[in-house]
Structure formats: structure tokens, C-alpha cells
Scaffold this motif. Structure first.
Motif: not given
Length: 150
Positions: A36-40
Motif C-alpha cells: 500500500y505504501a508503494l502505490v503513491p
């Protein structure tokens, strides 16, 4: 530029939380948090954030969204009117044509007397008049209640 910086900060914070979660030996949850943290950051790299920022501040884009909203509203209104009016235009024409020709839709499981073919009143024998007793209507109910002790 500000949106990209914020996305990078959110990703860094998310990866930090994932590291702390992995330290606590919850590797599956840590992997999910890292994903989830790598999505932005991925959205920044693809250019979606720039496109979204340009769209959010563009009057032409907002006018386009308004036109799409009006189109959707018109579409849903016509659907609601169609449902109240008894179907689509083709269905109404077919029903009117069937009514003019004398035929109509018939329920497949309809019996003969329900359709009117051969429906005759049931004749009683002349010698036996119908007896009406006020207690007969509830005798079967009384028997059931007595059976159950009520």
C-alpha cells in the motif's frame, strides 16, 4: 510539485510502519503495508498525480464532469419513465397489436375455466338443498386445537 512531495512522504511513512511491523514478526501484514505504501510513488512515476492535479484545477474538466452527470441523469430518468409506462416502446407496440387482434398474453398454467372455455356453473342435485350450519366453518379448526390440547 507539492502533490509529488506529499506522495513521497506518505510512501516513506508507510514503509517505516511496514518496517516496524516486520520487526514485530508480523511479516504478512508488513508486506501488505509496504504494498500500500508503494502505490503513491508508483502513481507519481506513471504521471497519474500530475494528470489528476491538472484535471482538478481545470474548468473544462469540471464542465465535462457536469455534462456527464446530466447525461447520466437523463438516462436514469428515461429508464424510470419506461418502467412506469409498461416497458419499452417495442413492448408497448406489441401489446397494443395483440389487443387489437383479439389475442393477448395468456398465463401458461391457466386452466380452462379461467380462460372462459367450457366454464359452466356447477349444478346441484335438485333433491338436496344446501345445508348451512354456523358451526361447520370452524369444526376442522376445533378438531386441530383439541388434538393439540388447546
Amino acid at each position: 510539485m507539492i502533490a509529488e512531495t506529499m506522495c513521497a512522504a506518505v510512501s516513506a511513512a508507510g514503509l517505516g510502519i511496514a518496517a516496524i511491523t516486520a520487526y514485530r514478526k508480523r511479516f504478512l501484514a508488513a508486506t501488505r503495508i509496504a504494498a500500500y505504501a508503494l502505490v503513491p510513488v508508483g502513481l507519481v512515476m506513471v504521471g497519474a498525480v500530475k494528470w489528476l492535479a491538472n484535471t482538478a484545477f481545470s474548468p473544462t474538466a469540471w464542465a465535462g464532469f457536469a455534462v456527464l452527470g446530466v447525461a447520466w441523469l437523463l438516462f436514469m430518468t428515461t429508464r424510470a419513465v419506461e418502467r412506469r409506462g409498461g416497458g419499452s416502446r417495442k413492448e408497448r407496440k406489441a401489446a397494443a397489436r395483440a389487443a387489437r387482434e383479439g389475442g393477448g398474453p395468456v398465463e401458461p398454467a391457466a386452466s380452462g375455466p379461467a380462460l372462459g372455455a367450457g366454464a359452466r356453473p356447477v349444478a346441484r342435485p335438485e333433491g338436496k338443498p344446501r345445508e348451512e350450519r354456523p358451526g361447520d366453518d370452524f369444526s376442522d379448526i376445533e378438531a386441530i386445537l383439541k388434538k393439540h390440547g388447546i
